[in-house]
Design a protein around this motif. Structure first.
Motif, PDB file in Angstrom:
ATOM      1  N   LEU A  20       0.843  -1.190   0.000  1.00 39.81           N
ATOM      2  CA  LEU A  20       0.000   0.000   0.000  1.00 39.81           C
ATOM      3  C   LEU A  20       0.882   1.246   0.000  1.00 39.81           C
ATOM      4  O   LEU A  20       1.941   1.269   0.614  1.00 39.81           O
ATOM      5  CB  LEU A  20      -0.913   0.021   1.215  1.00 39.81           C
ATOM      6  CG  LEU A  20      -1.806  -1.197   1.431  1.00 39.81           C
ATOM      7  CD1 LEU A  20      -2.714  -0.968   2.634  1.00 39.81           C
ATOM      8  CD2 LEU A  20      -2.602  -1.524   0.193  1.00 39.81           C
ATOM      9  N   SER A  21       0.393   2.277  -0.680  1.00 42.46           N
ATOM     10  CA  SER A  21       1.093   3.561  -0.709  1.00 42.46           C
ATOM     11  C   SER A  21       0.198   4.644  -0.121  1.00 42.46           C
ATOM     12  O   SER A  21      -1.024   4.609  -0.286  1.00 42.46           O
ATOM     13  CB  SER A  21       1.459   3.944  -2.143  1.00 42.46           C
ATOM     14  OG  SER A  21       2.334   2.997  -2.715  1.00 42.46           O
ATOM     15  N   CYS A  22       0.841   5.590   0.529  1.00 43.06           N
ATOM     16  CA  CYS A  22       0.134   6.733   1.113  1.00 43.06           C
ATOM     17  C   CYS A  22       0.884   7.985   0.666  1.00 43.06           C
ATOM     18  O   CYS A  22       1.955   8.296   1.200  1.00 43.06           O
ATOM     19  CB  CYS A  22       0.121   6.611   2.629  1.00 43.06           C
ATOM     20  SG  CYS A  22      -0.500   8.067   3.501  1.00 43.06           S
ATOM     21  N   ALA A  23       0.347   8.668  -0.319  1.00 45.34           N
ATOM     22  CA  ALA A  23       0.963   9.891  -0.834  1.00 45.34           C
ATOM     23  C   ALA A  23       0.393  11.090  -0.087  1.00 45.34           C
ATOM     24  O   ALA A  23      -0.829  11.236   0.008  1.00 45.34           O
ATOM     25  CB  ALA A  23       0.700  10.022  -2.323  1.00 45.34           C
ATOM     26  N   VAL A  24       1.284  11.913   0.447  1.00 37.43           N
ATOM     27  CA  VAL A  24       0.831  13.039   1.260  1.00 37.43           C
ATOM     28  C   VAL A  24       1.344  14.349   0.684  1.00 37.43           C
ATOM     29  O   VAL A  24       2.359  14.393  -0.014  1.00 37.43           O
ATOM     30  CB  VAL A  24       1.292  12.893   2.727  1.00 37.43           C
ATOM     31  CG1 VAL A  24       0.907  11.536   3.278  1.00 37.43           C
ATOM     32  CG2 VAL A  24       2.775  13.132   2.863  1.00 37.43           C
ATOM     33  N   SER A  25       0.630  15.427   0.991  1.00 41.12           N
ATOM     34  CA  SER A  25       1.078  16.770   0.627  1.00 41.12           C
ATOM     35  C   SER A  25       0.541  17.741   1.665  1.00 41.12           C
ATOM     36  O   SER A  25      -0.431  17.457   2.361  1.00 41.12           O
ATOM     37  CB  SER A  25       0.591  17.153  -0.771  1.00 41.12           C
ATOM     38  OG  SER A  25      -0.810  17.142  -0.829  1.00 41.12           O
ATOM     39  N   GLY A  26       1.221  18.868   1.788  1.00 46.97           N
ATOM     40  CA  GLY A  26       0.774  19.899   2.715  1.00 46.97           C
ATOM     41  C   GLY A  26       1.447  19.858   4.068  1.00 46.97           C
ATOM     42  O   GLY A  26       1.176  20.701   4.929  1.00 46.97           O
ATOM     43  N   PHE A  27       2.333  18.877   4.286  1.00 46.80           N
ATOM     44  CA  PHE A  27       3.077  18.824   5.539  1.00 46.80           C
ATOM     45  C   PHE A  27       4.325  17.983   5.330  1.00 46.80           C
ATOM     46  O   PHE A  27       4.459  17.287   4.314  1.00 46.80           O
ATOM     47  CB  PHE A  27       2.236  18.265   6.680  1.00 46.80           C
ATOM     48  CG  PHE A  27       1.743  16.861   6.465  1.00 46.80           C
ATOM     49  CD1 PHE A  27       0.501  16.627   5.900  1.00 46.80           C
ATOM     50  CD2 PHE A  27       2.513  15.768   6.839  1.00 46.80           C
ATOM     51  CE1 PHE A  27       0.033  15.345   5.709  1.00 46.80           C
ATOM     52  CE2 PHE A  27       2.049  14.484   6.648  1.00 46.80           C
ATOM     53  CZ  PHE A  27       0.815  14.258   6.076  1.00 46.80           C
ATOM     54  N   SER A  28       5.215  18.035   6.311  1.00 49.13           N
ATOM     55  CA  SER A  28       6.495  17.343   6.209  1.00 49.13           C
ATOM     56  C   SER A  28       6.540  16.148   7.154  1.00 49.13           C
ATOM     57  O   SER A  28       5.985  16.186   8.260  1.00 49.13           O
ATOM     58  CB  SER A  28       7.625  18.310   6.573  1.00 49.13           C
ATOM     59  OG  SER A  28       8.831  17.622   6.766  1.00 49.13           O
ATOM     60  N   PHE A  29       7.251  15.108   6.743  1.00 47.64           N
ATOM     61  CA  PHE A  29       7.464  13.957   7.617  1.00 47.64           C
ATOM     62  C   PHE A  29       8.337  14.333   8.819  1.00 47.64           C
ATOM     63  O   PHE A  29       8.398  13.585   9.792  1.00 47.64           O
ATOM     64  CB  PHE A  29       8.130  12.816   6.847  1.00 47.64           C
ATOM     65  CG  PHE A  29       7.226  12.169   5.832  1.00 47.64           C
ATOM     66  CD1 PHE A  29       7.763  11.592   4.694  1.00 47.64           C
ATOM     67  CD2 PHE A  29       5.850  12.119   6.007  1.00 47.64           C
ATOM     68  CE1 PHE A  29       6.949  10.986   3.744  1.00 47.64           C
ATOM     69  CE2 PHE A  29       5.023  11.518   5.072  1.00 47.64           C
ATOM     70  CZ  PHE A  29       5.589  10.948   3.930  1.00 47.64           C
ATOM     71  N   ASP A  30       8.989  15.460   8.769  1.00 44.78           N
ATOM     72  CA  ASP A  30       9.751  15.919   9.934  1.00 44.78           C
ATOM     73  C   ASP A  30       8.823  16.314  11.080  1.00 44.78           C
ATOM     74  O   ASP A  30       9.208  16.257  12.253  1.00 44.78           O
ATOM     75  CB  ASP A  30      10.623  17.120   9.566  1.00 44.78           C
ATOM     76  CG  ASP A  30      11.854  16.726   8.779  1.00 44.78           C
ATOM     77  OD1 ASP A  30      12.505  17.624   8.222  1.00 44.78           O
ATOM     78  OD2 ASP A  30      12.158  15.520   8.728  1.00 44.78           O
TER      79      ASP A  30
END
Length: 125
Positions: A20-30
């Motif tokens: 499974l993939s989870c593509a994110v935008s609008g924030f950082s993994f930091d």
């Protein structure tokens, strides 16, 4: 604007694998930890795994430990859930979610701020 989009679900035979993939935008993994949850018909949504912000740790539910692996690709802003040795009881809709700060376990749904729409996983022969 925060966006979370899951993909990669499908129908697989018992013993098979899916990623499974989870593509994110609008924030950082930091700044955010990413968790995977699942919900089977008639059941509560349950935590499956979490990868903590700044890659400080990964956590798994006992039911998937040793079979599932969570990872992230910062360059692609994507978190993956590699699922091996799948069982019929893994059948559920899988959701990706984000919580600000670190996670210290798979956590509860109340700890997460943003959610995707989910992707269906069906394990059946």
């Amino acid at each position: 604007e925060v966006q979370i989009v899951e993909s990669g679900g499908g129908l697989v035979q018992p013993g098979g694998s899916l990623r499974l993939s989870c593509a994110v935008s609008g924030f950082s993994f930091d700044d955010y930890s990413i968790g995977w949850f699942r919900q089977a018909p008639g059941k509560d949504r349950e935590g499956v795994s979490c990868i903590s912000s700044r890659d400080t740790g990964t956590y798994y539910a006992d039911s998937v430990k040793g079979r599932f692996t969570i990872s992230n690709d910062n360059a692609k802003n994507t978190v993956y859930l590699q699922m091996n040795s799948l069982k019929p009881e893994d059948t559920a809709r899988y959701y990706c979610a984000a919580q600000r700060g670190m996670c210290y376990g798979v956590g509860s749904i109340y700890e997460y701020d943003y959610w995707g729409q989910g992707t269906q996983v069906t394990v059946s022969s």
